[in-house]
Design a protein around this motif. Structure first.
Motif, short mmCIF file in Angstrom:
data_model
loop_
_atom_site.label_atom_id
_atom_site.label_comp_id
_atom_site.label_asym_id
_atom_site.label_seq_id
_atom_site.Cartn_x
_atom_site.Cartn_y
_atom_site.Cartn_z
N ASN A 42 0.85 -1.20 0.00
CA ASN A 42 0.00 0.00 0.00
C ASN A 42 0.88 1.25 0.00
O ASN A 42 0.60 2.23 0.68
CB ASN A 42 -0.94 0.01 1.21
N THR A 43 1.95 1.17 -0.78
CA THR A 43 2.95 2.24 -0.77
C THR A 43 3.02 3.00 -2.10
O THR A 43 4.02 3.64 -2.40
CB THR A 43 4.35 1.65 -0.46
N ASP A 44 1.95 2.94 -2.89
CA ASP A 44 1.98 3.56 -4.22
C ASP A 44 2.42 5.01 -4.19
O ASP A 44 3.18 5.46 -5.06
CB ASP A 44 0.58 3.49 -4.86
N ARG A 45 1.97 5.76 -3.19
CA ARG A 45 2.25 7.19 -3.15
C ARG A 45 3.71 7.50 -2.83
O ARG A 45 4.17 8.62 -3.09
CB ARG A 45 1.34 7.87 -2.13
N ILE A 46 4.42 6.55 -2.22
CA ILE A 46 5.80 6.83 -1.81
C ILE A 46 6.81 5.90 -2.48
O ILE A 46 8.00 5.93 -2.13
CB ILE A 46 5.96 6.73 -0.28
N ASP A 47 6.37 5.10 -3.45
CA ASP A 47 7.30 4.17 -4.11
C ASP A 47 8.46 4.90 -4.79
O ASP A 47 9.57 4.38 -4.86
CB ASP A 47 6.55 3.31 -5.14
N HIS A 48 8.21 6.12 -5.26
CA HIS A 48 9.28 6.87 -5.94
C HIS A 48 10.34 7.36 -4.96
O HIS A 48 11.43 7.78 -5.39
CB HIS A 48 8.69 8.05 -6.72
N LEU A 49 10.05 7.29 -3.67
CA LEU A 49 11.01 7.72 -2.65
C LEU A 49 11.80 6.56 -2.07
O LEU A 49 12.77 6.78 -1.34
CB LEU A 49 10.28 8.43 -1.50
N TYR A 50 11.40 5.34 -2.40
CA TYR A 50 11.99 4.15 -1.78
C TYR A 50 13.49 4.08 -2.05
O TYR A 50 13.96 4.36 -3.15
CB TYR A 50 11.31 2.90 -2.33
N GLN A 51 14.23 3.69 -1.00
CA GLN A 51 15.67 3.47 -1.12
C GLN A 51 16.00 2.07 -0.64
O GLN A 51 15.56 1.64 0.43
CB GLN A 51 16.43 4.50 -0.27
N ASP A 52 16.75 1.35 -1.44
CA ASP A 52 17.14 -0.02 -1.09
C ASP A 52 17.92 -0.01 0.23
O ASP A 52 18.79 0.84 0.44
CB ASP A 52 18.01 -0.61 -2.20
N PRO A 53 17.62 -0.96 1.13
CA PRO A 53 18.33 -1.01 2.42
C PRO A 53 19.84 -1.16 2.29
O PRO A 53 20.58 -0.85 3.23
CB PRO A 53 17.73 -2.25 3.10
N HIS A 54 20.32 -1.61 1.12
CA HIS A 54 21.74 -1.82 0.94
C HIS A 54 22.46 -0.58 0.43
O HIS A 54 23.69 -0.57 0.30
CB HIS A 54 21.98 -2.99 -0.04
N VAL A 55 21.70 0.48 0.14
CA VAL A 55 22.29 1.71 -0.37
C VAL A 55 22.95 2.47 0.78
O VAL A 55 22.38 2.59 1.86
CB VAL A 55 21.22 2.59 -1.05
N SER A 56 24.13 3.00 0.52
CA SER A 56 24.79 3.82 1.54
C SER A 56 24.16 5.21 1.57
O SER A 56 23.54 5.65 0.60
CB SER A 56 26.29 3.93 1.25
N ASP A 57 24.32 5.90 2.68
CA ASP A 57 23.78 7.25 2.86
C ASP A 57 22.26 7.27 2.65
O ASP A 57 21.71 8.19 2.04
CB ASP A 57 24.46 8.23 1.90
#
Length: 363
Positions: A42-57
């Protein structure tokens, strides 16, 4: 380097939460959001903000929690140690609150209390600033027009009553314990990502579907209800401004302009190249297009047990103290919503034309 501010946003998957998360990230914040556990995304509105947990910073995080579960809120707050908390989570549909009054009270009223108590339990009083999403529904059966911070409250729904408790418990904790805790009394604010069952989005979505042949008629309740409608993007900026002030205070956030549901229908139809002619009176009134087809009708199921006839806000205090003013006009708001819903309707029509299933979601 200066350590970035940390914000915790409840209701981050909703309209306001999504816009606020994007706004805070653009300002360099680290943003943590709370979402309820469901078996579906139910994250359609924020999917464009998602960051992979493995990404630094990484600066955007989601946590499973629930406004009815104090232990989850304490756990998340202890982990996050937020500088600012924005409590946007709620069962926010007024009509549904009549059907689910107990859950509405538990999540909307006691949910705010649980967050405030968590600040005290974790001894974050001197660090954390708290914003409570209050509502123009507090005014309900209005005592004066326009409504301002000093206007007496008279809520007319379980939602309004629950928000009234949340409002006053925020004031109480500010005065009793010295918390930096504020209420933003926001009047109606809409956008293309407004929930489909809210009347404004129901109108733009329904008329767009009618235009492309996916729907025959739009069914509504009280056409004469009058509201003060603004754009959610403008209103979330005000939420942030409220927490940046030297002293905690409560603010009305509104455009100061008022229109009826009927006017919203006519404005949306006009943006879609349609014209509505009204015939009949009361519950028998209908709206017809240029070809004589009935495209708008009244359904008494959408009348509320206690109606709020008129709301119009006076945001003079916000203009003076915050320097806030709405940027998006009513016409621009309706145009943006109608355009996005027409695009979605055209896509669904194309899907059907090529033999694929496109479900017709109606309220």
């Amino acid at each position: 380097m200066k350590k970035p501010k940390v914000a915790l946003v409840t209701g981050i998957t909703g309209q306001d939460g999504a816009y606020l998360a994007e706004f805070l990230l653009d300002k360099g914040y680290v943003v943590h959001g709370i979402k309820r556990r469901t078996s579906l995304f139910n994250t359609d509105r924020i999917d464009h903000l998602y960051q992979d947990p493995h990404v630094s910073d990484r600066r955007f995080f989601l946590h499973h929690g629930d406004m009815t579960d104090a232990s989850s809120l304490v756990r998340i707050m202890q982990q996050v140690q937020p500088d600012e908390i924005y409590n946007l989570a709620a069962q926010s549909h007024v009509a549904v609150s009549f059907e689910e009054p107990e859950y509405t009270a538990d999540s909307d009223a006691l949910g705010a209390l649980r967050l405030l108590e968590a600040i005290r339990i974790l001894k974050l009083e001197s660090r954390t600033r708290f914003y409570q999403a209050s509502s123009s529904e507090l005014y309900g059966k209005v005592r004066e027009t326009p409504q301002r911070e000093t206007t007496p409250f008279y809520p007319r729904s379980p939602y309004g009553v629950a928000k009234l408790y949340a409002h006053w418990i925020t004031v109480n904790y500010r005065e009793a314990y010295g918390l930096y805790a504020c209420n933003g009394i926001l009047f109606n604010h809409e956008s293309p990502i407004r929930g489909e069952t809210f009347v404004t989005r129901k109108i733009t979505r329904g008329l767009a579907r009618i235009k492309v042949g996916l729907q025959d008629c739009l069914y509504l309740g009280n056409l004469e209800a009058r509201r003060d409608w603004g754009h959610a993007r403008d209103f979330i900026e005000a939420q942030w401004m409220i927490l940046q002030q030297p002293q905690p205070e409560d603010y009305v956030i509104a455009t100061g302009e008022q229109r009826s549901v009927r006017e919203f229908v006519e404005a949306a139809a006009s943006e879609l190249g349609m014209k509505v002619r009204w015939k009949g009176k009361g519950a028998d009134e209908k709206g017809y297009d240029a070809e004589g087809r009935c495209i708008v009708a009244i359904d008494s199921r959408y009348f509320r047990p206690a109606e709020v006839d008129t709301l119009q806000g006076d945001a003079s205090k916000a203009r003076t103290k915050l320097g806030w003013r709405p940027r998006v006009s009513f016409k621009e708001l309706v145009a943006e919503m109608a355009k996005e819903d027409l695009r979605e309707a055209e896509r669904n029509r194309l899907v059907k034309q090529h033999g694929y299933v496109s479900f017709d979601h109606h309220e």
